[in-house]
Scaffold this active site. Structure first.
Site, PDB file in Angstrom:
ATOM      1  N   GLY A 248       0.781  -1.232   0.000  1.00 20.36           N
ATOM      2  CA  GLY A 248       0.000   0.000   0.000  1.00 20.36           C
ATOM      3  C   GLY A 248       0.809   1.276   0.000  1.00 20.36           C
ATOM      4  O   GLY A 248       0.243   2.365   0.096  1.00 20.36           O
ATOM      5  N   PRO A 291       4.488  -5.219  -1.059  1.00 22.32           N
ATOM      6  CA  PRO A 291       4.309  -4.065  -1.942  1.00 22.32           C
ATOM      7  C   PRO A 291       4.061  -4.484  -3.387  1.00 22.32           C
ATOM      8  O   PRO A 291       4.660  -5.442  -3.879  1.00 22.32           O
ATOM      9  CB  PRO A 291       5.650  -3.333  -1.832  1.00 22.32           C
ATOM     10  CG  PRO A 291       6.632  -4.358  -1.389  1.00 22.32           C
ATOM     11  CD  PRO A 291       5.896  -5.444  -0.683  1.00 22.32           C
ATOM     12  N   GLY A 292       3.166  -3.772  -4.042  1.00 25.45           N
ATOM     13  CA  GLY A 292       2.922  -3.986  -5.468  1.00 25.45           C
ATOM     14  C   GLY A 292       3.294  -2.721  -6.216  1.00 25.45           C
ATOM     15  O   GLY A 292       4.337  -2.620  -6.856  1.00 25.45           O
ATOM     16  N   ARG A 293       2.445  -1.711  -6.036  1.00 24.09           N
ATOM     17  CA  ARG A 293       2.609  -0.440  -6.742  1.00 24.09           C
ATOM     18  C   ARG A 293       4.011   0.164  -6.568  1.00 24.09           C
ATOM     19  O   ARG A 293       4.608   0.635  -7.528  1.00 24.09           O
ATOM     20  CB  ARG A 293       1.569   0.549  -6.203  1.00 24.09           C
ATOM     21  CG  ARG A 293       1.419   1.797  -7.019  1.00 24.09           C
ATOM     22  CD  ARG A 293       0.548   2.818  -6.282  1.00 24.09           C
ATOM     23  NE  ARG A 293      -0.661   2.282  -5.717  1.00 24.09           N
ATOM     24  CZ  ARG A 293      -1.843   2.233  -6.335  1.00 24.09           C
ATOM     25  NH1 ARG A 293      -1.970   2.724  -7.540  1.00 24.09           N
ATOM     26  NH2 ARG A 293      -2.894   1.714  -5.728  1.00 24.09           N
ATOM     27  N   ARG A 330      -7.532   3.137 -14.743  1.00 19.22           N
ATOM     28  CA  ARG A 330      -7.449   3.850 -13.467  1.00 19.22           C
ATOM     29  C   ARG A 330      -8.057   5.262 -13.488  1.00 19.22           C
ATOM     30  O   ARG A 330      -8.755   5.637 -12.554  1.00 19.22           O
ATOM     31  CB  ARG A 330      -6.013   3.861 -12.953  1.00 19.22           C
ATOM     32  CG  ARG A 330      -5.443   2.441 -12.738  1.00 19.22           C
ATOM     33  CD  ARG A 330      -4.142   2.434 -11.958  1.00 19.22           C
ATOM     34  NE  ARG A 330      -4.339   2.814 -10.574  1.00 19.22           N
ATOM     35  CZ  ARG A 330      -4.053   3.987 -10.072  1.00 19.22           C
ATOM     36  NH1 ARG A 330      -3.519   4.920 -10.841  1.00 19.22           N
ATOM     37  NH2 ARG A 330      -4.293   4.261  -8.810  1.00 19.22           N
ATOM     38  N   TYR A 334     -10.924   5.371 -10.892  1.00 17.27           N
ATOM     39  CA  TYR A 334     -10.607   6.035  -9.621  1.00 17.27           C
ATOM     40  C   TYR A 334     -10.384   7.537  -9.742  1.00 17.27           C
ATOM     41  O   TYR A 334      -9.990   8.184  -8.767  1.00 17.27           O
ATOM     42  CB  TYR A 334      -9.311   5.472  -9.018  1.00 17.27           C
ATOM     43  CG  TYR A 334      -9.174   3.978  -8.999  1.00 17.27           C
ATOM     44  CD1 TYR A 334     -10.014   3.183  -8.230  1.00 17.27           C
ATOM     45  CD2 TYR A 334      -8.177   3.349  -9.745  1.00 17.27           C
ATOM     46  CE1 TYR A 334      -9.864   1.813  -8.207  1.00 17.27           C
ATOM     47  CE2 TYR A 334      -8.021   1.975  -9.726  1.00 17.27           C
ATOM     48  CZ  TYR A 334      -8.872   1.212  -8.959  1.00 17.27           C
ATOM     49  OH  TYR A 334      -8.714  -0.146  -8.933  1.00 17.27           O
ATOM     50  N   CYS A 361     -15.620   3.755 -27.281  1.00 16.26           N
ATOM     51  CA  CYS A 361     -16.890   4.447 -27.484  1.00 16.26           C
ATOM     52  C   CYS A 361     -17.545   4.684 -26.139  1.00 16.26           C
ATOM     53  O   CYS A 361     -18.506   3.992 -25.768  1.00 16.26           O
ATOM     54  CB  CYS A 361     -17.791   3.628 -28.388  1.00 16.26           C
ATOM     55  SG  CYS A 361     -17.205   3.721 -30.053  1.00 16.26           S
ATOM     56  N   GLU A 362     -17.000   5.605 -25.406  1.00 22.47           N
ATOM     57  CA  GLU A 362     -17.474   5.877 -24.063  1.00 22.47           C
ATOM     58  C   GLU A 362     -16.884   7.217 -23.618  1.00 22.47           C
ATOM     59  O   GLU A 362     -15.669   7.393 -23.652  1.00 22.47           O
ATOM     60  CB  GLU A 362     -16.990   4.741 -23.147  1.00 22.47           C
ATOM     61  CG  GLU A 362     -17.391   4.908 -21.743  1.00 22.47           C
ATOM     62  CD  GLU A 362     -17.721   3.580 -21.053  1.00 22.47           C
ATOM     63  OE1 GLU A 362     -18.075   2.606 -21.731  1.00 22.47           O
ATOM     64  OE2 GLU A 362     -17.644   3.552 -19.829  1.00 22.47           O
ATOM     65  N   TYR A 390      -1.102  -1.823 -11.991  1.00 25.37           N
ATOM     66  CA  TYR A 390      -2.543  -1.880 -12.261  1.00 25.37           C
ATOM     67  C   TYR A 390      -2.898  -1.279 -13.615  1.00 25.37           C
ATOM     68  O   TYR A 390      -3.990  -0.744 -13.793  1.00 25.37           O
ATOM     69  CB  TYR A 390      -3.332  -1.217 -11.121  1.00 25.37           C
ATOM     70  CG  TYR A 390      -2.953  -1.781  -9.769  1.00 25.37           C
ATOM     71  CD1 TYR A 390      -3.354  -3.060  -9.403  1.00 25.37           C
ATOM     72  CD2 TYR A 390      -2.156  -1.061  -8.873  1.00 25.37           C
ATOM     73  CE1 TYR A 390      -2.980  -3.608  -8.186  1.00 25.37           C
ATOM     74  CE2 TYR A 390      -1.777  -1.595  -7.649  1.00 25.37           C
ATOM     75  CZ  TYR A 390      -2.196  -2.869  -7.314  1.00 25.37           C
ATOM     76  OH  TYR A 390      -1.824  -3.417  -6.109  1.00 25.37           O
TER      77      TYR A 390
HETATM   78  N1  LLP Z   1      -1.536  -7.017  -0.290  1.00 18.90           N
HETATM   79  C1  LLP Z   1      -2.853  -7.126  -0.396  1.00 18.90           C
HETATM   80  C2  LLP Z   1      -3.571  -8.079   0.431  1.00 18.90           C
HETATM   81  C3  LLP Z   1      -3.556  -6.294  -1.288  1.00 18.90           C
HETATM   82  O1  LLP Z   1      -4.878  -6.390  -1.364  1.00 18.90           O
HETATM   83  C4  LLP Z   1      -2.854  -5.375  -2.094  1.00 18.90           C
HETATM   84  C5  LLP Z   1      -3.544  -4.517  -3.046  1.00 18.90           C
HETATM   85  C6  LLP Z   1      -1.448  -5.319  -1.970  1.00 18.90           C
HETATM   86  C7  LLP Z   1      -0.832  -6.150  -1.041  1.00 18.90           C
HETATM   87  C8  LLP Z   1      -0.605  -4.383  -2.781  1.00 18.90           C
HETATM   88  O2  LLP Z   1      -0.919  -3.053  -2.609  1.00 18.90           O
HETATM   89  P1  LLP Z   1       0.010  -1.939  -3.293  1.00 18.90           P
HETATM   90  O3  LLP Z   1       1.366  -2.023  -2.663  1.00 18.90           O
HETATM   91  O4  LLP Z   1       0.084  -2.234  -4.735  1.00 18.90           O
HETATM   92  O5  LLP Z   1      -0.688  -0.685  -3.008  1.00 18.90           O
HETATM   93  N2  LLP Z   1      -6.372  -1.449  -8.570  1.00 18.90           N
HETATM   94  C9  LLP Z   1      -6.098  -0.429  -7.578  1.00 18.90           C
HETATM   95  C10 LLP Z   1      -5.291  -0.961  -6.435  1.00 18.90           C
HETATM   96  C11 LLP Z   1      -5.942  -2.121  -5.747  1.00 18.90           C
HETATM   97  C12 LLP Z   1      -5.082  -2.677  -4.651  1.00 18.90           C
HETATM   98  C13 LLP Z   1      -5.591  -3.991  -4.231  1.00 18.90           C
HETATM   99  N3  LLP Z   1      -4.790  -4.623  -3.244  1.00 18.90           N
HETATM  100  C14 LLP Z   1      -5.384   0.730  -8.241  1.00 18.90           C
HETATM  101  O6  LLP Z   1      -5.162   0.676  -9.450  1.00 18.90           O
HETATM  102  O7  LLP Z   1      -5.066   1.725  -7.593  1.00 18.90           O
END
Ligand code: LLP
Length: 431
Positions: A248, A291-293, A330, A334, A361-362, A390
């Site tokens: 997050g 971490p993802g993002r 996104r 969002y 088309c939106e 994402y």
């Molecule tokens: N762990 C869990 C259990 C999660 O649900 C998520 C993200 C992460 C880790 C990784 O979070 P990050 O580090 O990437 O913030 N599609 C949305 C984001 C959805 C996040 C869902 N869960 C967007 O494009 O902003």
């Protein structure tokens, strides 16, 4: 203009990434095109690992693969020694196909199917993050039948609210995820897990949301969890080996965002856990994160070709590109904001305020509203920054538009990571 990672402007005024001209990439692979700066991903991955090492805390850094899931990125994360968070059979399948070590795979999600749980146990993955009682029961049945142990973390909702978009908020009590920490659910789950013969309860997991800039939420969550852990230790003798504090961590999309360095989140979390465990006389657990993002977000850039435009006198100018909500939903979903540059005129000063539209088309298919750009003429390349998380993973085929390819660049070389979808691919499932 804010350049990320290895991005630079070359002598011809073109944006380069990883030492490769984006215009050369466009000529070779076409547009739309996702480009990943591999050196930046490595830097981020190493940064997280290093912080734990420097502070002498046992850890696992699991890449939340929902941010961008493909064989190539999984191989890169494996190379960097990360673990992997998957949330579906499809992500798990991709990870296994990528040769990702199964003992470093963690399985999250609020409604894993019997088949997915079977797949996880059969492949002896590192741990299942159990989200609810139904799943706990299924996992107990599967492991008893297979006579095979599985490591488990229990996902808990600590009951705190992080400041972010409602759709990506997950730590509050009123959430579809996890066992409530306050109302006794988490405690019941812990008791059940401890009783289950083949379930090895490693510890607790929480994830409070995404694109968070403040450390307060993480610290509060950590403190609440440690507080419960202390109470459970005295009542049940159970002491978690692992606390997973999720992902997050926010990144900079535009000048409005001012994130702290990724390592800072980790430092403050560790400090909070340390202080709290010392205060309560508990051993310091391993700290895992997800971490993802923050691993892949700013390493991704999408290249588009500029096409038509439309002036609404006195209101705004729309400039359309050859992608849109198909490859980046996104902004539409969002209201996410981005920055961009005309990649073949990157040395020129921005001079025109335009809104960049997609080709679906939106009306909601907009990528950016009112951004300052160099003059955007048909055939120009628009580079939109920070699309690495994402973007591809939420891409879709609305209007039967094929998904773009993904290219990795590093040290002056480009490698195709995912090929472009073809019209043939689009009808390949039709009977
Ligand atoms: N762990 C869990 C259990 C999660 O649900 C998520 C993200 C992460 C880790 C990784 O979070 P990050 O580090 O990437 O913030 N599609 C949305 C984001 C959805 C996040 C869902 N869960 C967007 O494009 O902003």
């Amino acid at each position: 203009m804010h350049l990320h990672g290895t991005s630079e402007i070359n002598k011809s005024g073109q944006l380069t990434i990883g030492g490769v001209s984006t215009i050369d990439l466009v000529n070779q692979y076409g547009t739309p095109l996702y480009v990943y700066d591999v050196a930046l991903i490595r830097e981020r991955a190493r940064g997280f690992k290093q912080t734990f090492q420097d502070l002498g805390v046992k850890s696992e850094v699991a890449y939340a693969s929902k941010a961008f899931s493909s064989i190539a990125i999984f191989r890169l994360m494996k190379e960097e020694g990360l673990s992997l968070d998957v949330v579906s059979g499809g992500e798990l399948y991709t990870a296994l196909k990528a040769g990702f070590p199964s003992e470093r795979i963690h399985f999250n999600g609020n409604n894993k199917s019997l088949e997915e749980l079977n797949m996880a146990v059969r492949n002896k993955i590192g741990c299942v993050v159990v989200d609810n009682f139904h799943e706990l029961q299924l996992l107990n049945e599967i492991t008893c039948e297979m006579k095979q142990k599985i490591n488990v973390l229990l996902r808990v909702t600590p009951g705190i609210e992080a400041h972010t978009h409602d759709y990506i908020l997950t730590g509050q009590e009123d959430s579809k995820f996890g066992f409530d920490l306050q109302n006794g659910q988490a405690e019941d789950a812990m008791k059940q897990a401890l009783k289950a013969e083949y379930i090895e309860l490693l510890g607790l997991h929480c994830h409070i949301g995404s694109q968070i800039f403040e450390t307060t939420g993480f610290i509060l969550a950590a403190k609440k969890i440690i507080g419960k852990v202390a109470a459970w230790k005295s009542s049940y003798g159970f002491l978690p080996k692992v606390i997973n504090l999720g992902g997050g961590f926010g990144i900079r999309y535009t000048r409005e965002d001012d994130p702290i360095p990724p390592s800072q989140y980790v430092k403050e979390m560790i400090q909070a856990v340390r202080e709290e465990t010392e205060k309560l006389g508990l051993d310091m657990p391993e700290i895992w994160i997800e971490p993802g993002r923050s691993l892949v977000g700013d390493a991704g850039t999408t290249l588009y070709t500029v096409g038509s435009s439309k002036e609404v006198p006195g209101t705004r100018k729309y400039v359309a590109v050859d992608g849109g909500m198909n490859d980046n939903i996104r902004p539409a979903l969002y209201g996410a904001k981005y920055e961009a540059v005309i990649a073949n005129k990157a040395d020129e000063l921005p001079k025109e305020k335009v809104s960049v539209a997609g080709k679906c088309c939106e009306s909601g298919d907009m990528l950016m509203w009112d951004v300052l750009l160099q003059s955007a003429d048909p055939g120009d390349t628009l580079a939109m920054f920070c699309t690495g998380a994402y973007g591809y993973s939420m891409a879709n085929n609305y209007n039967r538009i094929p998904r773009p390819p993904v290219v990795f660049v590093e040290n002056g070389q480009s490698t195709l990571a995912v090929r472009r979808e073809t019209y043939e691919d689009l009808i390949s499932l039709d009977q």
